[in-house]
Design a protein around this motif. Structure first.
Motif, PDB file in Angstrom:
ATOM      1  N   LEU A 121       7.433  -9.882  -6.873  1.00 31.10           N
ATOM      2  CA  LEU A 121       7.451 -11.135  -6.107  1.00 31.10           C
ATOM      3  C   LEU A 121       7.845 -10.888  -4.648  1.00 31.10           C
ATOM      4  CD1 LEU A 121       9.060 -13.296  -8.893  1.00 31.10           C
ATOM      5  CD2 LEU A 121       6.822 -13.740  -7.873  1.00 31.10           C
ATOM      6  N   VAL A 122       8.750  -9.927  -4.432  1.00 33.19           N
ATOM      7  CA  VAL A 122       9.119  -9.556  -3.062  1.00 33.19           C
ATOM      8  C   VAL A 122       7.925  -8.900  -2.373  1.00 33.19           C
ATOM      9  CG1 VAL A 122      10.561  -8.023  -1.654  1.00 33.19           C
ATOM     10  CG2 VAL A 122      11.590  -9.359  -3.502  1.00 33.19           C
ATOM     11  N   ASP A 123       7.236  -7.990  -3.079  1.00 29.43           N
ATOM     12  CA  ASP A 123       6.069  -7.322  -2.511  1.00 29.43           C
ATOM     13  C   ASP A 123       4.966  -8.318  -2.159  1.00 29.43           C
ATOM     14  OD1 ASP A 123       7.327  -4.894  -2.780  1.00 29.43           O
ATOM     15  OD2 ASP A 123       6.297  -4.353  -4.644  1.00 29.43           O
ATOM     16  N   LEU A 124       4.829  -9.366  -2.971  1.00 25.53           N
ATOM     17  CA  LEU A 124       3.804 -10.387  -2.728  1.00 25.53           C
ATOM     18  C   LEU A 124       4.183 -11.325  -1.585  1.00 25.53           C
ATOM     19  CD1 LEU A 124       2.903 -11.404  -6.400  1.00 25.53           C
ATOM     20  CD2 LEU A 124       1.441 -10.170  -4.789  1.00 25.53           C
ATOM     21  N   GLY A 125       5.458 -11.287  -1.177  1.00 25.31           N
ATOM     22  CA  GLY A 125       5.909 -12.181  -0.118  1.00 25.31           C
ATOM     23  C   GLY A 125       6.343 -13.540  -0.611  1.00 25.31           C
ATOM     24  N   LEU A 126       6.525 -13.676  -1.939  1.00 26.79           N
ATOM     25  CA  LEU A 126       6.932 -14.964  -2.503  1.00 26.79           C
ATOM     26  C   LEU A 126       8.453 -15.114  -2.545  1.00 26.79           C
ATOM     27  CD1 LEU A 126       4.390 -15.239  -5.451  1.00 26.79           C
ATOM     28  CD2 LEU A 126       4.201 -16.169  -3.147  1.00 26.79           C
ATOM     29  N   LEU A 127       9.158 -13.987  -2.558  1.00 29.23           N
ATOM     30  CA  LEU A 127      10.624 -13.987  -2.526  1.00 29.23           C
ATOM     31  C   LEU A 127      11.077 -12.963  -1.490  1.00 29.23           C
ATOM     32  CD1 LEU A 127      11.589 -13.964  -6.342  1.00 29.23           C
ATOM     33  CD2 LEU A 127      11.397 -15.955  -4.833  1.00 29.23           C
ATOM     34  N   ARG A 128      12.351 -13.069  -1.098  1.00 23.28           N
ATOM     35  CA  ARG A 128      12.921 -12.035  -0.222  1.00 23.28           C
ATOM     36  C   ARG A 128      14.201 -11.506  -0.851  1.00 23.28           C
ATOM     37  NH1 ARG A 128      16.839 -14.374   3.377  1.00 23.28           N
ATOM     38  NH2 ARG A 128      16.928 -16.633   3.116  1.00 23.28           N
ATOM     39  N   ARG A 129      14.549 -10.284  -0.488  1.00 28.03           N
ATOM     40  CA  ARG A 129      15.704  -9.605  -1.067  1.00 28.03           C
ATOM     41  C   ARG A 129      16.701  -9.305   0.041  1.00 28.03           C
ATOM     42  NH1 ARG A 129      13.239  -5.533  -4.132  1.00 28.03           N
ATOM     43  NH2 ARG A 129      12.672  -4.646  -2.133  1.00 28.03           N
ATOM     44  N   SER A 130      17.992  -9.462  -0.281  1.00 32.73           N
ATOM     45  CA  SER A 130      19.035  -9.100   0.675  1.00 32.73           C
ATOM     46  C   SER A 130      20.237  -8.582  -0.108  1.00 32.73           C
ATOM     47  CB  SER A 130      19.428 -10.306   1.543  1.00 32.73           C
ATOM     48  OG  SER A 130      19.975 -11.336   0.749  1.00 32.73           O
ATOM     49  N   GLU A 131      21.230  -8.100   0.627  1.00 32.97           N
ATOM     50  CA  GLU A 131      22.453  -7.617  -0.010  1.00 32.97           C
ATOM     51  C   GLU A 131      23.583  -8.590   0.278  1.00 32.97           C
ATOM     52  OE1 GLU A 131      23.138  -3.631   1.283  1.00 32.97           O
ATOM     53  OE2 GLU A 131      21.710  -2.801  -0.160  1.00 32.97           O
ATOM     54  N   LEU A 132      24.369  -8.858  -0.758  1.00 34.40           N
ATOM     55  CA  LEU A 132      25.481  -9.803  -0.651  1.00 34.40           C
ATOM     56  C   LEU A 132      26.773  -9.055  -0.952  1.00 34.40           C
ATOM     57  CD1 LEU A 132      25.940 -12.910  -0.246  1.00 34.40           C
ATOM     58  CD2 LEU A 132      25.947 -13.095  -2.730  1.00 34.40           C
ATOM     59  N   ASN A 133      27.772  -9.226  -0.102  1.00 33.95           N
ATOM     60  CA  ASN A 133      29.064  -8.582  -0.338  1.00 33.95           C
ATOM     61  C   ASN A 133      29.808  -9.277  -1.464  1.00 33.95           C
ATOM     62  OD1 ASN A 133      28.836  -6.674   1.785  1.00 33.95           O
ATOM     63  ND2 ASN A 133      29.422  -8.231   3.276  1.00 33.95           N
ATOM     64  N   ARG A 134      30.312  -8.485  -2.412  1.00 31.89           N
ATOM     65  CA  ARG A 134      31.127  -9.032  -3.491  1.00 31.89           C
ATOM     66  C   ARG A 134      32.542  -9.285  -2.986  1.00 31.89           C
ATOM     67  NH1 ARG A 134      29.059  -8.116  -8.732  1.00 31.89           N
ATOM     68  NH2 ARG A 134      27.314  -6.637  -8.833  1.00 31.89           N
ATOM     69  N   GLU A 135      33.194 -10.284  -3.579  1.00 37.05           N
ATOM     70  CA  GLU A 135      34.582 -10.576  -3.196  1.00 37.05           C
ATOM     71  C   GLU A 135      35.494  -9.410  -3.511  1.00 37.05           C
ATOM     72  OE1 GLU A 135      36.035 -14.215  -4.756  1.00 37.05           O
ATOM     73  OE2 GLU A 135      34.489 -15.439  -3.798  1.00 37.05           O
ATOM     74  N   GLY A 136      35.227  -8.730  -4.631  1.00 36.35           N
ATOM     75  CA  GLY A 136      36.067  -7.608  -5.023  1.00 36.35           C
ATOM     76  C   GLY A 136      35.643  -6.286  -4.427  1.00 36.35           C
ATOM     77  N   GLY A 137      34.690  -6.311  -3.530  1.00 32.91           N
ATOM     78  CA  GLY A 137      34.201  -5.074  -2.921  1.00 32.91           C
ATOM     79  C   GLY A 137      32.838  -4.696  -3.450  1.00 32.91           C
ATOM     80  N   GLY A 138      32.119  -3.961  -2.668  1.00 35.54           N
ATOM     81  CA  GLY A 138      30.772  -3.550  -3.052  1.00 35.54           C
ATOM     82  C   GLY A 138      29.736  -4.604  -2.681  1.00 35.54           C
ATOM     83  N   VAL A 139      28.481  -4.252  -2.915  1.00 31.12           N
ATOM     84  CA  VAL A 139      27.392  -5.171  -2.604  1.00 31.12           C
ATOM     85  C   VAL A 139      26.477  -5.330  -3.821  1.00 31.12           C
ATOM     86  CG1 VAL A 139      27.377  -4.683  -0.119  1.00 31.12           C
ATOM     87  CG2 VAL A 139      25.969  -3.303  -1.663  1.00 31.12           C
ATOM     88  N   VAL A 140      25.756  -6.430  -3.855  1.00 36.04           N
ATOM     89  CA  VAL A 140      24.792  -6.669  -4.915  1.00 36.04           C
ATOM     90  C   VAL A 140      23.496  -7.179  -4.275  1.00 36.04           C
ATOM     91  CG1 VAL A 140      25.611  -9.038  -5.310  1.00 36.04           C
ATOM     92  CG2 VAL A 140      24.370  -7.838  -7.131  1.00 36.04           C
ATOM     93  N   LYS A 141      22.370  -6.751  -4.813  1.00 33.90           N
ATOM     94  CA  LYS A 141      21.079  -7.249  -4.332  1.00 33.90           C
ATOM     95  C   LYS A 141      20.849  -8.641  -4.892  1.00 33.90           C
ATOM     96  CE  LYS A 141      18.835  -2.762  -3.843  1.00 33.90           C
ATOM     97  NZ  LYS A 141      17.798  -1.859  -4.352  1.00 33.90           N
ATOM     98  N   VAL A 142      20.499  -9.565  -4.009  1.00 34.74           N
ATOM     99  CA  VAL A 142      20.190 -10.931  -4.439  1.00 34.74           C
ATOM    100  C   VAL A 142      18.818 -11.320  -3.907  1.00 34.74           C
ATOM    101  CG1 VAL A 142      22.584 -11.705  -4.647  1.00 34.74           C
ATOM    102  CG2 VAL A 142      21.398 -11.909  -2.454  1.00 34.74           C
TER     103      VAL A 142
END
Length: 200
Positions: A121-142
């Motif tokens: 879906l990201v490749d098709l341009g229907l969604l976009r992906r980003s990184e979100l900082n976790r409260e406890g540290g680290g990042v997650v792809k959303v």
């Protein structure tokens, strides 16, 4: 017993003919006799389209009926998105930003399936992906929905690419058939030309 002359079969009720008065889209063709240029116009009030420095003529009569598509068929055929992919797309559009784990939990799908379709879906341009900082540290792809106008453009262009490839296949088949019949005027077209067509 039902009168067959006044009832429609399920197949017939699923068919549609081009209606130039619907205002949903228009088909134009070149007026030059040896030109086969045909265009589909969506979203324009009054094009007019031109070919060979002449205005193209709006097609007003089409005898052939086609099977009425629905959005799931279009997404499956043009973009390779079956029900799971559509469910995932709608989930993110409605609830995002969401991680792959969150989408999987909401829909009850396997995480690997969700991740595969999210990436598509990201490749098709229907969604976009980003990184979100976790409260406890680290990042997650959303994953988020894209701008509506961008989605409209991407899906329309993607469909036109698919439709163009389909039209090219049909044109190639017609030219091959024409060449064969010109070379073999006394013979009927053999079944081999339709071997690639799916059985009914």
């Amino acid at each position: 017993m039902a009168d067959r002359s006044t009832t429609q079969s399920d197949d017939e009720s699923d068919e549609v003919k081009y209606d130039p008065n619907s205002g949903r889209y228009d088909i134009y063709e070149c007026t030059v006799s040896d030109c086969d240029n045909v265009v589909l116009v969506v979203g324009n009030d009054d094009p007019p389209m031109s070919c060979h420095d002449r205005p193209m003529e709006r097609v007003t009569e089409v005898d052939m009926s086609v099977k009425l598509p629905d959005v799931r068929q279009v997404l499956l055929q043009a973009f390779g998105l079956p029900k799971a992919g559509l469910d995932i797309c709608l989930c993110v559009i409605g609830e995002g930003p969401l991680s792959a784990n969150e989408v999987a939990e909401q829909l009850g799908y396997d995480r690997s399936t969700v991740t595969r379709y999210l990436n598509k879906l990201v490749d098709l341009g229907l969604l976009r992906r980003s990184e979100l900082n976790r409260e406890g540290g680290g990042v997650v792809k959303v994953y988020h929905s894209v701008d509506l106008e961008r989605m409209r453009r991407e899906t329309l262009i993607g469909f036109y690419v698919w439709a163009g490839e389909a039209a090219s296949l049909i044109e190639d088949a017609n030219l091959t058939k024409q060449d064969y019949l010109e070379e073999n005027p006394d013979q009927e077209l053999p079944d081999i030309f339709w071997e690639s067509s799916p059985d009914e």
